[in-house]
Scaffold this motif. Sequence first.
Motif, short mmCIF file in Angstrom:
data_model
loop_
_atom_site.label_atom_id
_atom_site.label_comp_id
_atom_site.label_asym_id
_atom_site.label_seq_id
_atom_site.Cartn_x
_atom_site.Cartn_y
_atom_site.Cartn_z
N ALA A 269 17.94 -48.70 83.99
CA ALA A 269 18.80 -49.86 84.24
C ALA A 269 18.01 -50.90 85.01
CB ALA A 269 20.03 -49.45 85.06
N SER A 270 18.34 -52.15 84.77
CA SER A 270 17.77 -53.22 85.58
C SER A 270 18.76 -53.51 86.71
CB SER A 270 17.54 -54.48 84.74
OG SER A 270 17.00 -55.49 85.57
N GLY A 271 18.53 -52.89 87.85
CA GLY A 271 19.41 -53.04 88.99
C GLY A 271 19.50 -54.47 89.50
N TRP A 272 18.50 -55.27 89.21
CA TRP A 272 18.50 -56.68 89.64
C TRP A 272 18.98 -57.60 88.53
CZ3 TRP A 272 18.53 -56.03 94.45
CH2 TRP A 272 17.73 -55.08 95.06
N GLY A 273 19.52 -57.01 87.46
CA GLY A 273 20.12 -57.82 86.40
C GLY A 273 19.13 -58.24 85.33
N ALA A 274 19.62 -59.09 84.43
CA ALA A 274 18.81 -59.54 83.29
C ALA A 274 17.71 -60.50 83.71
CB ALA A 274 19.72 -60.20 82.25
N GLY A 275 17.71 -60.96 84.95
CA GLY A 275 16.67 -61.87 85.41
C GLY A 275 15.42 -61.18 85.92
N ALA A 276 15.44 -59.84 86.01
CA ALA A 276 14.25 -59.12 86.48
C ALA A 276 13.09 -59.36 85.52
CB ALA A 276 14.56 -57.63 86.58
N SER A 277 11.92 -59.60 86.07
CA SER A 277 10.75 -59.92 85.24
C SER A 277 10.45 -58.84 84.22
CB SER A 277 9.53 -60.16 86.12
OG SER A 277 9.67 -61.36 86.84
N TRP A 278 10.45 -57.57 84.64
CA TRP A 278 10.11 -56.51 83.69
C TRP A 278 11.10 -56.50 82.53
CZ3 TRP A 278 13.28 -52.70 82.00
CH2 TRP A 278 14.38 -52.37 82.78
N VAL B 114 30.82 -51.10 86.32
CA VAL B 114 29.48 -51.44 86.82
C VAL B 114 28.47 -51.30 85.69
CG1 VAL B 114 27.62 -50.75 88.39
CG2 VAL B 114 29.98 -50.86 89.22
N GLY B 115 28.57 -50.22 84.93
CA GLY B 115 27.66 -50.00 83.81
C GLY B 115 27.75 -51.07 82.74
N ARG B 116 28.91 -51.67 82.56
CA ARG B 116 29.05 -52.77 81.60
C ARG B 116 28.31 -54.03 82.08
NH1 ARG B 116 34.05 -50.54 81.19
NH2 ARG B 116 34.56 -49.78 79.11
N ARG B 117 28.18 -54.16 83.37
CA ARG B 117 27.55 -55.37 83.93
C ARG B 117 26.03 -55.25 84.08
NH1 ARG B 117 31.14 -56.59 89.12
NH2 ARG B 117 33.12 -55.89 88.29
N LEU B 118 25.54 -54.03 84.10
CA LEU B 118 24.09 -53.83 84.26
C LEU B 118 23.39 -53.83 82.91
CD1 LEU B 118 23.94 -50.89 86.83
CD2 LEU B 118 23.31 -53.28 87.24
N PRO B 119 22.23 -54.44 82.82
CA PRO B 119 21.46 -54.32 81.58
C PRO B 119 20.70 -52.99 81.57
CG PRO B 119 20.54 -56.06 82.99
CD PRO B 119 21.68 -55.44 83.73
N PHE B 120 20.83 -52.26 80.47
CA PHE B 120 20.13 -50.99 80.29
C PHE B 120 19.16 -51.12 79.14
CE2 PHE B 120 23.90 -49.66 82.51
CZ PHE B 120 23.50 -48.59 83.29
N VAL B 121 18.06 -50.39 79.25
CA VAL B 121 17.04 -50.37 78.19
C VAL B 121 16.75 -48.92 77.85
CG1 VAL B 121 14.65 -50.92 77.59
CG2 VAL B 121 15.98 -52.52 78.98
N ARG B 122 16.70 -48.64 76.56
CA ARG B 122 16.29 -47.32 76.07
C ARG B 122 14.86 -47.46 75.54
NH1 ARG B 122 18.88 -42.79 74.84
NH2 ARG B 122 20.93 -43.83 74.89
N PHE B 123 13.96 -46.62 76.05
CA PHE B 123 12.58 -46.58 75.56
C PHE B 123 12.48 -45.43 74.55
CE2 PHE B 123 12.11 -48.46 79.83
CZ PHE B 123 11.60 -49.68 79.46
#
Length: 145
Positions: free
Chosen positions: A51-60, A128-137
Amino acid sequence: MPIYAYRFGLGWLFGSRLLLLNHVGRVSGKRRRTVLEVVEHDTRDGSYVVASGWGAGASWYRNVVQQPQVMIQVGRQTIPAVAITLPNDEGADVFAEYAARHRMLARHLLPRLMGFSVDGSEADFREVGRRLPFVRFVPRTGSGQ
Protein backbone atom coordinates in the motif's frame (compact mmCIF):
# COMPACT_ATOMS: atom_id res chain seq x y z
CA MET A 1 17.94 1.87 7.30
CA PRO A 2 16.37 -1.24 5.65
CA ILE A 3 17.76 -0.16 2.26
CA TYR A 4 21.27 -0.53 3.67
CA ALA A 5 20.44 -4.01 4.93
CA TYR A 6 19.40 -4.99 1.39
CA ARG A 7 22.54 -3.35 -0.03
CA PHE A 8 24.70 -5.48 2.24
CA GLY A 9 22.85 -8.68 1.31
CA LEU A 10 20.89 -8.82 4.57
CA GLY A 11 17.38 -8.51 3.12
CA TRP A 12 16.69 -12.05 4.30
CA LEU A 13 16.47 -10.64 7.84
CA PHE A 14 13.06 -9.17 6.95
CA GLY A 15 11.74 -12.44 5.52
CA SER A 16 8.68 -11.72 3.41
CA ARG A 17 7.48 -8.88 5.66
CA LEU A 18 9.29 -6.19 3.64
CA LEU A 19 10.34 -5.93 0.03
CA LEU A 20 12.85 -3.77 -1.79
CA LEU A 21 11.34 -2.12 -4.84
CA ASN A 22 13.77 -1.23 -7.63
CA HIS A 23 12.07 1.17 -10.04
CA VAL A 24 12.82 4.00 -12.47
CA GLY A 25 12.18 7.65 -11.65
CA ARG A 26 9.51 9.04 -13.96
CA VAL A 27 11.24 12.44 -14.27
CA SER A 28 14.93 11.67 -13.77
CA GLY A 29 15.01 8.24 -15.43
CA LYS A 30 17.38 7.18 -12.63
CA ARG A 31 17.13 3.93 -10.73
CA ARG A 32 15.36 4.31 -7.40
CA ARG A 33 14.97 2.01 -4.40
CA THR A 34 12.24 1.95 -1.80
CA VAL A 35 11.53 -0.50 1.00
CA LEU A 36 7.83 -1.27 1.46
CA GLU A 37 5.80 -3.41 3.84
CA VAL A 38 4.15 -6.44 2.25
CA VAL A 39 0.43 -6.37 2.95
CA GLU A 40 -0.38 -9.61 1.15
CA HIS A 41 1.54 -12.42 -0.55
CA ASP A 42 -0.34 -14.72 -2.90
CA THR A 43 1.55 -18.01 -3.05
CA ARG A 44 -0.53 -19.18 -6.03
CA ASP A 45 0.94 -16.63 -8.45
CA GLY A 46 3.89 -15.39 -6.38
CA SER A 47 2.55 -11.81 -6.28
CA TYR A 48 3.05 -9.30 -3.48
CA VAL A 49 0.72 -6.44 -2.55
CA VAL A 50 1.85 -3.19 -0.93
CA ALA A 51 0.00 0.00 0.00
CA SER A 52 1.06 3.57 -0.53
CA GLY A 53 0.52 4.89 2.97
CA TRP A 54 1.24 8.43 1.77
CA GLY A 55 -1.35 8.18 -1.00
CA ALA A 56 -1.17 8.39 -4.77
CA GLY A 57 1.27 11.31 -4.55
CA ALA A 58 4.14 9.15 -3.24
CA SER A 59 7.04 9.22 -5.70
CA TRP A 60 7.51 5.45 -5.83
CA TYR A 61 3.80 5.00 -6.55
CA ARG A 62 3.75 7.55 -9.36
CA ASN A 63 6.93 5.99 -10.77
CA VAL A 64 5.52 2.46 -10.97
CA VAL A 65 2.23 3.68 -12.43
CA GLN A 66 4.20 5.32 -15.25
CA GLN A 67 6.79 2.54 -15.61
CA PRO A 68 5.31 -0.74 -14.27
CA GLN A 69 8.26 -2.98 -15.20
CA VAL A 70 10.15 -3.29 -11.89
CA MET A 71 12.39 -5.58 -9.89
CA ILE A 72 11.50 -6.55 -6.33
CA GLN A 73 13.64 -8.26 -3.76
CA VAL A 74 12.00 -10.33 -1.06
CA GLY A 75 14.37 -12.03 1.33
CA ARG A 76 17.17 -13.42 -0.85
CA GLN A 77 15.07 -13.60 -3.99
CA THR A 78 15.14 -10.97 -6.75
CA ILE A 79 12.04 -11.06 -8.94
CA PRO A 80 11.30 -9.21 -12.19
CA ALA A 81 7.70 -8.02 -11.80
CA VAL A 82 4.93 -5.89 -13.25
CA ALA A 83 3.20 -3.34 -11.00
CA ILE A 84 -0.59 -3.42 -11.24
CA THR A 85 -2.74 -0.93 -9.32
CA LEU A 86 -5.69 -2.49 -7.53
CA PRO A 87 -9.29 -1.29 -7.81
CA ASN A 88 -10.65 0.38 -4.66
CA ASP A 89 -12.87 -2.58 -3.73
CA GLU A 90 -9.97 -5.02 -3.94
CA GLY A 91 -7.89 -2.65 -1.80
CA ALA A 92 -10.71 -2.66 0.75
CA ASP A 93 -10.62 -6.48 0.89
CA VAL A 94 -6.83 -6.58 1.16
CA PHE A 95 -6.72 -4.04 3.99
CA ALA A 96 -9.55 -5.73 5.93
CA GLU A 97 -7.63 -9.05 5.77
CA TYR A 98 -4.39 -7.30 6.77
CA ALA A 99 -6.16 -5.64 9.72
CA ALA A 100 -7.50 -9.00 10.88
CA ARG A 101 -3.95 -10.45 10.89
CA HIS A 102 -2.30 -7.37 12.47
CA ARG A 103 -5.07 -5.97 14.66
CA MET A 104 -2.96 -3.76 16.99
CA LEU A 105 -0.89 -2.24 14.21
CA ALA A 106 -3.90 -1.62 11.98
CA ARG A 107 -6.03 -0.17 14.74
CA HIS A 108 -3.55 2.06 16.58
CA LEU A 109 -0.40 2.92 14.67
CA LEU A 110 -1.21 2.92 10.95
CA PRO A 111 -4.26 5.19 11.11
CA ARG A 112 -2.31 7.84 13.01
CA LEU A 113 0.59 7.69 10.60
CA MET A 114 -1.71 7.90 7.58
CA GLY A 115 -4.18 10.41 9.03
CA PHE A 116 -7.21 8.11 9.31
CA SER A 117 -9.50 7.58 12.26
CA VAL A 118 -10.78 4.03 12.79
CA ASP A 119 -13.08 2.43 15.33
CA GLY A 120 -11.66 -1.05 14.78
CA SER A 121 -14.59 -2.49 12.85
CA GLU A 122 -14.13 -4.44 9.63
CA ALA A 123 -16.29 -1.85 7.82
CA ASP A 124 -13.94 0.89 9.00
CA PHE A 125 -10.86 -0.98 7.79
CA ARG A 126 -12.55 -1.58 4.45
CA GLU A 127 -13.22 2.15 4.11
CA VAL A 128 -9.56 2.94 4.81
CA GLY A 129 -8.57 0.30 2.26
CA ARG A 130 -10.79 1.96 -0.36
CA ARG A 131 -8.92 5.23 0.13
CA LEU A 132 -5.39 3.82 0.00
CA PRO A 133 -3.71 3.05 -3.31
CA PHE A 134 -2.52 -0.57 -3.46
CA VAL A 135 -0.14 -2.13 -5.95
CA ARG A 136 0.24 -5.82 -6.76
CA PHE A 137 3.69 -6.85 -8.02
CA VAL A 138 3.17 -9.86 -10.29
CA PRO A 139 6.25 -11.85 -11.34
CA ARG A 140 7.07 -11.56 -15.03
CA THR A 141 7.44 -14.80 -16.89
CA GLY A 142 8.68 -15.78 -20.31
CA SER A 143 11.13 -14.02 -22.61
CA GLY A 144 10.03 -10.49 -21.60
CA GLN A 145 12.28 -10.49 -18.53
